[in-house]
Design a protein around this motif. Sequence first.
Motif, PDB file in Angstrom:
ATOM      1  N   GLU A 203     -15.995  -1.282   6.429  1.00  0.00           N
ATOM      2  CA  GLU A 203     -15.201  -0.811   7.563  1.00  0.00           C
ATOM      3  C   GLU A 203     -13.767  -0.531   7.120  1.00  0.00           C
ATOM      4  N   PRO A 204     -13.180   0.575   7.609  1.00  0.00           N
ATOM      5  CA  PRO A 204     -13.703   1.621   8.496  1.00  0.00           C
ATOM      6  C   PRO A 204     -14.478   2.679   7.707  1.00  0.00           C
ATOM      7  N   GLY A 205     -15.079   3.580   8.443  1.00  0.00           N
ATOM      8  CA  GLY A 205     -15.730   4.727   7.835  1.00  0.00           C
ATOM      9  C   GLY A 205     -17.234   4.618   7.757  1.00  0.00           C
ATOM     10  N   ARG A 206     -17.740   3.428   7.395  1.00  0.00           N
ATOM     11  CA  ARG A 206     -19.176   3.202   7.368  1.00  0.00           C
ATOM     12  C   ARG A 206     -19.494   1.890   8.090  1.00  0.00           C
ATOM     13  N   THR A 207     -18.866   1.707   9.226  1.00  0.00           N
ATOM     14  CA  THR A 207     -18.997   0.448   9.966  1.00  0.00           C
ATOM     15  C   THR A 207     -20.412   0.247  10.474  1.00  0.00           C
TER      16      THR A 207
ATOM     17  N   PRO B  32     -11.189   4.753   0.940  1.00  0.00           N
ATOM     18  CA  PRO B  32     -11.294   3.613   0.023  1.00  0.00           C
ATOM     19  C   PRO B  32      -9.919   3.015  -0.220  1.00  0.00           C
ATOM     20  N   THR B  33      -9.898   1.803  -0.753  1.00  0.00           N
ATOM     21  CA  THR B  33      -8.626   1.106  -0.974  1.00  0.00           C
ATOM     22  C   THR B  33      -8.085   1.471  -2.351  1.00  0.00           C
ATOM     23  N   THR B  34      -7.772   2.742  -2.518  1.00  0.00           N
ATOM     24  CA  THR B  34      -7.254   3.242  -3.787  1.00  0.00           C
ATOM     25  C   THR B  34      -5.798   3.673  -3.691  1.00  0.00           C
TER      26      THR B  34
ATOM     27  N   LEU C 220      -5.076   0.823   1.860  1.00  0.00           N
ATOM     28  CA  LEU C 220      -5.048  -0.621   2.093  1.00  0.00           C
ATOM     29  C   LEU C 220      -4.575  -0.933   3.503  1.00  0.00           C
ATOM     30  N   ARG C 221      -3.539  -0.250   3.961  1.00  0.00           N
ATOM     31  CA  ARG C 221      -3.012  -0.524   5.303  1.00  0.00           C
ATOM     32  C   ARG C 221      -4.032  -0.182   6.390  1.00  0.00           C
ATOM     33  N   VAL C 222      -4.789   0.892   6.175  1.00  0.00           N
ATOM     34  CA  VAL C 222      -5.844   1.234   7.129  1.00  0.00           C
ATOM     35  C   VAL C 222      -6.892   0.126   7.166  1.00  0.00           C
ATOM     36  N   LYS C 223      -7.280  -0.353   5.991  1.00  0.00           N
ATOM     37  CA  LYS C 223      -8.281  -1.426   5.912  1.00  0.00           C
ATOM     38  C   LYS C 223      -7.765  -2.700   6.589  1.00  0.00           C
TER      39      LYS C 223
ATOM     40  N   GLY D  45      -9.319 -11.378   1.862  1.00  0.00           N
ATOM     41  CA  GLY D  45      -8.412 -10.645   0.987  1.00  0.00           C
ATOM     42  C   GLY D  45      -9.057  -9.347   0.556  1.00  0.00           C
ATOM     43  N   PHE D  46      -8.346  -8.568  -0.248  1.00  0.00           N
ATOM     44  CA  PHE D  46      -8.800  -7.224  -0.583  1.00  0.00           C
ATOM     45  C   PHE D  46      -8.622  -6.926  -2.060  1.00  0.00           C
ATOM     46  N   TRP D  47      -9.617  -6.241  -2.623  1.00  0.00           N
ATOM     47  CA  TRP D  47      -9.491  -5.615  -3.932  1.00  0.00           C
ATOM     48  C   TRP D  47      -8.904  -4.221  -3.760  1.00  0.00           C
TER      49      TRP D  47
END
Length: 441
Positions: free
Chosen positions: A65-69, A99-101, A106-109, A122-124
Motif C-alpha cells: 500500500e498504496p497502489g496495490r492495496t 515505490p519508495t525510491t 517515502l512520504r506517500v508511503k 519502519g521502511f526500506w
Amino acid sequence: MAADTYDVVVRAARAVVDGREQPVTLGIRDGRIASLDAAQPWDLVLADDEVLLPGLVDTHVHVNEPGRTEWEGFDSATRAAAAGGVTTVVDMPLNSIPPTTTLAGLRVKQQAAREQVHVDVGFWGGAVPGNVADLAPLHGAGVFGFKCFLLPSGVEEFPELDAAGLHAAMTELARHDALLVVHAEDEGELGASPHGVAYAGFLASRPARAEQVAIDRVVGTAAATGGRAHVVHLSGADALPAIRAARAAGVRLTVETCPHYLSFVAEEIGDGHTEFKCCPPIRDAANRELLWQALADGDVDLVVSDHSPCTPELKRLDSGDFGDAWGGIASLQLGLPAVWSEARRRGHDLVDVVRWMCEAPADLVGLRRKGRLAVGHDADLCVLAPDASFTVDASTLHHRNPVTAYAGRTLTGTVRQTWLRGVPVDLDGAPRGRLLERGEA
C-alpha cells in the motif's frame, strides 16, 4: 523499588532473557521494561503452558500500500503481524505505487500507513537505476537501508541494477554506512519460466547456481567498496561456502532465510499448487537440512517472512500455471509457529528462535530497543503456548487475501497475546502502532 511505581507487572515462570530461559517478573513503565525482577502485586501471571518472548521483528514484509492495496494493506498486514506475535515490521520498497525510491515516495508511503498500523512499522528505501542521488535524502529521512534486485523484480516501476549500478549504489551507501539488501539471483543463469502445472519445471528454471553467481557479485562489490550487504531470502545452500569465505575475509555480509524454505520441500509440492511459488524457489529436502545446519552454525543470521501476498487471481489457483502465477508466499501471521514447529524437531529451543526472529533482525537494522526482554527496551511481548497445536485455516487469517502455502498444515506454537509498548494489542481496537525511523533512541 515499590511495585506501584510500575504501570503493570507481568509474571512469567518461563521467559527468554539474555540467551536463556528463566523466570521473570517484568515491571513496565511508560511503555518500556523497567525491571526484570519487579515487586508484587502481579497484574498478569502467564499460564503454566505459556512462555514470554520478546515481540518478533520482521524486516522483510511487502505491505503493497498504496497502489496495490488489494494485495495487502497496512491495516490487514499489521493485524496479521500482531496475531502472529510480530510487534515490529519493516516494509519493503516495492509493489507499492509509487515505490519508495525517492523522498516523495517515502512520504506517500508514510502518509498511507500513519493512521492504520497495529504494530510499529519502519521502511526500506529502494536502489534502482538512476536514483543514486536519492539515496542520501532517503537515508537522512530514516529508512533502515536499501533494497535492490539483480534481475527483474516482477513490477516495472522497480527495475534491477546491473553490475555498474550495483557498484554505484553500494559506493554511495558505503559513504553513509547504510545497508544494501539484495535479491540475489542472476538472470543469465535462469531458464525460461515454463508454463504448465509442473512444479519440477518451475524449480529447474531457477537453479541454485543463479543464487551462487549473484551472491559472488554482491560479495565482490562489497569487498571493493567497503559497503554493508545483506542477502535476502537465501534458498540455495550451495552458496554457503562462498558466504563463509567472504565473512572470513572481512566482507560485511549478513544473510537471512525464510520460514517456507525451512518448512517445505520440493518433493512434497504437488503439480498445480501455485500457492508454493516463490522466487528463489523452495528446493529439495537435503537443501532444507543444510539451511537448518547453517542457522545452527551461524552462517545464516536470521529468519524473516518475506510476506509477499497477492490476490487469489494472480496466484492462478484456477489453472495451476506456474509460469503465470505471482511468486510470493503469505506467511506474516504464521512465521513463529512455522519455524518453531520445525526447529523443535531438530533439537532447537526457543532461545534459538528468539535469536533468529527477534534479536538478529533488530540488530540488522539498528533497532536498539526492540527484539529483547531487557531493561530499557520497549515492552513488546509475545505470549506463546509452545506445545499447543492448530491447523491453519486460511479463511481465519488476518492477511487481506485467504491464500497461503500453510493452509491445512498443522503447526505447533500458539500465540495467545501480543503486547505493544506495555499494552495488549486489541485487533478490533484503534491502531496504536508508530512509524519508526532509523537511529531512534
